[in-house]
Design a protein around this motif. Structure first.
Motif, PDB file in Angstrom:
ATOM      1  N   ASP A  35       8.948   5.166  -5.934  1.00 39.49           N
ATOM      2  CA  ASP A  35      10.314   5.064  -5.421  1.00 39.49           C
ATOM      3  C   ASP A  35      11.342   5.337  -6.511  1.00 39.49           C
ATOM      4  OD1 ASP A  35       9.816   4.591  -2.756  1.00 39.49           O
ATOM      5  OD2 ASP A  35       9.623   2.424  -3.038  1.00 39.49           O
ATOM      6  N   TYR A  36      11.087   4.841  -7.698  1.00 42.65           N
ATOM      7  CA  TYR A  36      12.030   5.009  -8.799  1.00 42.65           C
ATOM      8  C   TYR A  36      12.224   6.477  -9.157  1.00 42.65           C
ATOM      9  CZ  TYR A  36      14.285   4.376 -13.324  1.00 42.65           C
ATOM     10  OH  TYR A  36      15.155   4.433 -14.374  1.00 42.65           O
ATOM     11  N   ARG A  44       5.284  11.020  -1.302  1.00 43.74           N
ATOM     12  CA  ARG A  44       5.675   9.615  -1.466  1.00 43.74           C
ATOM     13  C   ARG A  44       4.769   8.702  -0.650  1.00 43.74           C
ATOM     14  NH1 ARG A  44      10.296   6.396   1.347  1.00 43.74           N
ATOM     15  NH2 ARG A  44      10.449   4.624  -0.054  1.00 43.74           N
ATOM     16  N   TRP A  45       4.610   9.012   0.636  1.00 40.68           N
ATOM     17  CA  TRP A  45       3.835   8.141   1.502  1.00 40.68           C
ATOM     18  C   TRP A  45       2.360   8.175   1.165  1.00 40.68           C
ATOM     19  CZ3 TRP A  45       6.325   4.449   3.409  1.00 40.68           C
ATOM     20  CH2 TRP A  45       7.659   4.602   3.757  1.00 40.68           C
ATOM     21  N   ALA A  50      -2.101   5.204  -0.924  1.00 35.88           N
ATOM     22  CA  ALA A  50      -3.262   5.203  -1.824  1.00 35.88           C
ATOM     23  C   ALA A  50      -3.235   3.979  -2.732  1.00 35.88           C
ATOM     24  CB  ALA A  50      -3.289   6.481  -2.654  1.00 35.88           C
ATOM     25  N   PHE A  51      -2.079   3.673  -3.310  1.00 36.57           N
ATOM     26  CA  PHE A  51      -1.976   2.486  -4.172  1.00 36.57           C
ATOM     27  C   PHE A  51      -2.206   1.211  -3.365  1.00 36.57           C
ATOM     28  CE2 PHE A  51       0.965   5.190  -6.938  1.00 36.57           C
ATOM     29  CZ  PHE A  51      -0.065   5.533  -7.785  1.00 36.57           C
ATOM     30  N   MET A  52      -1.694   1.174  -2.136  1.00 37.48           N
ATOM     31  CA  MET A  52      -1.890   0.000  -1.289  1.00 37.48           C
ATOM     32  C   MET A  52      -3.372  -0.210  -0.973  1.00 37.48           C
ATOM     33  SD  MET A  52      -0.802  -0.540   2.656  1.00 37.48           S
ATOM     34  CE  MET A  52      -1.923   0.781   3.070  1.00 37.48           C
TER      35      MET A  52
END
Length: 110
Positions: A35-36, A44-45, A50-52
């Motif tokens: 996001d930053y 982005r999604w 993937a991180f989630m």
């Protein structure tokens, strides 16, 4: 003797939990970094999901002790959500075909 060995097998070193905690922290930082940096659209999604999923996998495997469970228990917990995702993907593909067929044969609503 056997009971003592089984109790020792269930003891996990604190270092393992600290490493996983550190990995969760890094993955969360990467998620915020997406996001930053202002990433947009599918990139982005895709990164956020993937991180989630990586964080959820670490939590399930280590903190919920699934890494040390029997294979049948793992299947009983992980297989239903995987099947729901597969069936959802099938429904999405069918809905795309249905929309295409309606627009082709019934005419697009302008």
């Amino acid at each position: 003797m056997a009971q003592q060995q089984s109790q020792q097998a269930q003891q996990h070193p604190i270092r393992l939990y600290m490493v996983v905690w550190g990995l969760l922290f890094v993955l969360s930082a990467c998620s915020y970094l997406v996001d930053y940096l202002g990433m947009q659209s599918y990139t982005r999604w895709s990164l956020i999901i993937a991180f989630m999923l990586l964080k959820a996998g670490l939590i399930i495997a280590i903190f919920m002790h699934m890494a040390w469970e029997r294979l049948i228990l793992i299947y009983a917990i992980l297989l239903p959500p995987v099947l729901v995702l597969v069936f959802t993907a099938l429904m999405v593909s069918e809905s795309n075909y249905t929309l295409f067929a309606r627009e082709t044969f019934l005419g697009g609503g302008s």
